[in-house]
Design a protein around this motif. Structure first.
Motif, mmCIF file in Angstrom:
data_model
loop_
_atom_site.group_PDB
_atom_site.id
_atom_site.type_symbol
_atom_site.label_atom_id
_atom_site.label_comp_id
_atom_site.label_asym_id
_atom_site.label_seq_id
_atom_site.Cartn_x
_atom_site.Cartn_y
_atom_site.Cartn_z
ATOM 1 N N LEU A 167 -65.393 43.901 14.849
ATOM 2 C CA LEU A 167 -64.750 44.470 13.664
ATOM 3 C C LEU A 167 -64.314 45.905 13.934
ATOM 4 O O LEU A 167 -63.241 46.329 13.516
ATOM 5 C CB LEU A 167 -65.705 44.424 12.471
ATOM 6 N N SER A 168 -65.154 46.651 14.654
ATOM 7 C CA SER A 168 -64.792 48.026 14.997
ATOM 8 C C SER A 168 -63.571 48.039 15.901
ATOM 9 O O SER A 168 -62.659 48.845 15.738
ATOM 10 C CB SER A 168 -65.967 48.713 15.708
ATOM 11 N N PHE A 169 -63.572 47.109 16.885
ATOM 12 C CA PHE A 169 -62.444 47.045 17.809
ATOM 13 C C PHE A 169 -61.157 46.704 17.077
ATOM 14 O O PHE A 169 -60.091 47.252 17.358
ATOM 15 C CB PHE A 169 -62.726 46.002 18.893
ATOM 16 N N SER A 170 -61.247 45.785 16.093
ATOM 17 C CA SER A 170 -60.049 45.366 15.370
ATOM 18 C C SER A 170 -59.716 46.292 14.203
ATOM 19 O O SER A 170 -58.740 46.086 13.503
ATOM 20 C CB SER A 170 -60.231 43.938 14.834
ATOM 21 N N ARG A 171 -60.574 47.314 13.988
ATOM 22 C CA ARG A 171 -60.350 48.316 12.940
ATOM 23 C C ARG A 171 -60.317 47.689 11.547
ATOM 24 O O ARG A 171 -59.514 48.065 10.699
ATOM 25 C CB ARG A 171 -59.052 49.096 13.186
ATOM 26 N N ARG A 172 -61.219 46.754 11.275
ATOM 27 C CA ARG A 172 -61.248 46.102 9.973
ATOM 28 C C ARG A 172 -62.533 46.343 9.208
ATOM 29 O O ARG A 172 -62.748 45.746 8.165
ATOM 30 C CB ARG A 172 -61.022 44.590 10.150
ATOM 31 N N GLN A 173 -63.400 47.161 9.734
ATOM 32 C CA GLN A 173 -64.636 47.425 9.011
ATOM 33 C C GLN A 173 -64.388 48.505 7.960
ATOM 34 O O GLN A 173 -63.439 49.280 8.043
ATOM 35 C CB GLN A 173 -65.735 47.864 9.969
ATOM 36 N N THR A 174 -65.261 48.568 6.966
ATOM 37 C CA THR A 174 -65.132 49.546 5.898
ATOM 38 C C THR A 174 -65.873 50.816 6.284
ATOM 39 O O THR A 174 -67.059 50.774 6.612
ATOM 40 C CB THR A 174 -65.717 48.993 4.581
ATOM 41 N N LEU A 175 -65.174 51.943 6.254
ATOM 42 C CA LEU A 175 -65.774 53.220 6.608
ATOM 43 C C LEU A 175 -66.052 54.041 5.353
ATOM 44 O O LEU A 175 -65.292 53.989 4.387
ATOM 45 C CB LEU A 175 -64.852 54.013 7.539
ATOM 46 N N GLN A 176 -67.158 54.778 5.375
ATOM 47 C CA GLN A 176 -67.525 55.672 4.283
ATOM 48 C C GLN A 176 -67.250 57.105 4.731
ATOM 49 O O GLN A 176 -68.127 57.782 5.266
ATOM 50 C CB GLN A 176 -69.002 55.480 3.923
ATOM 51 N N ALA A 177 -66.022 57.550 4.550
ATOM 52 C CA ALA A 177 -65.619 58.866 5.051
ATOM 53 C C ALA A 177 -66.147 59.983 4.162
ATOM 54 O O ALA A 177 -66.159 59.862 2.935
ATOM 55 C CB ALA A 177 -64.097 58.945 5.155
ATOM 56 N N GLU A 178 -66.577 61.061 4.797
ATOM 57 C CA GLU A 178 -67.008 62.246 4.071
ATOM 58 C C GLU A 178 -66.659 63.475 4.898
ATOM 59 O O GLU A 178 -66.525 63.412 6.120
ATOM 60 C CB GLU A 178 -68.510 62.206 3.796
ATOM 61 N N SER A 179 -66.504 64.599 4.230
ATOM 62 C CA SER A 179 -66.162 65.839 4.908
ATOM 63 C C SER A 179 -67.421 66.455 5.496
ATOM 64 O O SER A 179 -68.405 66.687 4.787
ATOM 65 C CB SER A 179 -65.510 66.812 3.920
ATOM 66 N N LEU A 180 -67.407 66.710 6.810
ATOM 67 C CA LEU A 180 -68.605 67.236 7.459
ATOM 68 C C LEU A 180 -68.261 67.996 8.740
ATOM 69 O O LEU A 180 -67.132 67.967 9.215
ATOM 70 C CB LEU A 180 -69.583 66.091 7.767
ATOM 71 N N LEU A 181 -69.273 68.652 9.282
ATOM 72 C CA LEU A 181 -69.158 69.366 10.555
ATOM 73 C C LEU A 181 -69.777 68.503 11.646
ATOM 74 O O LEU A 181 -70.934 68.081 11.541
ATOM 75 C CB LEU A 181 -69.880 70.717 10.487
ATOM 76 N N LEU A 182 -69.020 68.254 12.719
ATOM 77 C CA LEU A 182 -69.512 67.379 13.782
ATOM 78 C C LEU A 182 -70.731 67.972 14.488
ATOM 79 O O LEU A 182 -71.609 67.222 14.938
ATOM 80 C CB LEU A 182 -68.393 67.106 14.787
ATOM 81 N N ASP A 183 -70.804 69.292 14.577
ATOM 82 C CA ASP A 183 -71.964 69.919 15.208
ATOM 83 C C ASP A 183 -73.254 69.539 14.487
ATOM 84 O O ASP A 183 -74.295 69.318 15.119
ATOM 85 C CB ASP A 183 -71.819 71.441 15.223
ATOM 86 N N VAL A 224 -73.838 66.791 12.763
ATOM 87 C CA VAL A 224 -74.154 65.388 13.022
ATOM 88 C C VAL A 224 -74.774 65.237 14.409
ATOM 89 O O VAL A 224 -75.748 64.499 14.600
ATOM 90 C CB VAL A 224 -72.892 64.507 12.909
ATOM 91 N N ILE A 225 -74.214 65.954 15.380
ATOM 92 C CA ILE A 225 -74.744 65.892 16.745
ATOM 93 C C ILE A 225 -76.174 66.427 16.787
ATOM 94 O O ILE A 225 -77.061 65.838 17.413
ATOM 95 C CB ILE A 225 -73.837 66.675 17.708
ATOM 96 N N ASN A 226 -76.415 67.540 16.089
ATOM 97 C CA ASN A 226 -77.757 68.121 16.060
ATOM 98 C C ASN A 226 -78.765 67.166 15.430
ATOM 99 O O ASN A 226 -79.911 67.059 15.882
ATOM 100 C CB ASN A 226 -77.755 69.448 15.300
ATOM 101 N N GLU A 227 -78.345 66.464 14.398
ATOM 102 C CA GLU A 227 -79.233 65.522 13.719
ATOM 103 C C GLU A 227 -79.638 64.368 14.632
ATOM 104 O O GLU A 227 -80.698 63.766 14.438
ATOM 105 C CB GLU A 227 -78.546 64.959 12.466
#
Length: 211
Positions: A19-35, A37-40
């Protein structure tokens, strides 16, 4: 029963990858800092790498926000980390670096399907042996793997490619100047900054008592 359950979990994981490869999954987008997420996820990344590989995190000052699915981005970083681990069986160093990419800089990237604009980039660099040209060309193709039979589905990096594409970004790979491979993830910058909780709805206006 345990074997059946294990097979079901593996099948569910493969369906999720497809599903990820075909880009058909549902994403829960939110505004965030990637740093952040990486630290977490640093502890999980270190565990995935094992004792022979050193993890170096290089955050960026004043990093721009992006609007992505937090869980799926963490999955991308974990997948790239595991891929780097396999490329360094004798140990080495994995570096994860974040940086802002200006609109002018994005013009030089020239990635097909990647519009000119502002991006936040994540560079994942290992100190392995790198990859030959024919492997670099096919690395994101589904079911392509350089691992021995039975040790890989060939869906890991194609899944990463699909997730990044669904988030409106792009991913490239190249051999580093000092050996090893460099995966570069580009995600569109989000000008909205951190999202705040919506304000509470005002209650009904008070009604004067009838005396």
């Amino acid at each position: 029963i345990k074997n059946i359950q294990g097979s079901a979990y593996r099948a569910a994981g493969m369906v999720r990858q497809l599903l990820s490869f075909s880009r058909r999954q549902t994403l829960q987008a939110e505004s965030l800092l990637l740093d952040e997420v990486i630290n977490e996820n640093t502890s999980m990344l270190r565990t995935s790498l094992g004792e022979k590989i050193t993890l170096k995190i290089q955050p960026s000052r004043d990093l721009w926000y992006v609007k992505v699915d937090k869980g799926e981005f963490a999955r991308v970083i974990l997948n790239l980390t595991v891929n780097a681990r396999d490329a360094m069986p004798d140990g080495g160093v994995l570096t994860i670096k974040t940086r802002n990419v200006t609109e002018r800089e994005s013009q030089k990237i020239g990635r097909e399907g990647m519009p000119v604009g502002e991006y936040v980039a994540v560079d994942v660099t290992d100190t392995g042996t790198g990859m030959p040209a024919d492997v670099l060309e096919k690395i994101f193709e589904p079911f392509f793997t350089t691992k021995e039979e039975g040790k890989g589905t060939g869906l890991g990096l194609s899944t990463v490619h699909g997730i990044i594409g669904q988030m409106g970004g792009a991913i490239t790979v190249e051999n580093g100047e000092k050996g090893g491979a460099v995966f570069k993830v580009y995600l569109p910058a989000h000008s909205g900054g951190a999202e705040e909780e919506p304000p509470e709805e005002p209650g009904p206006a008070p009604v004067a008592a009838d005396y």
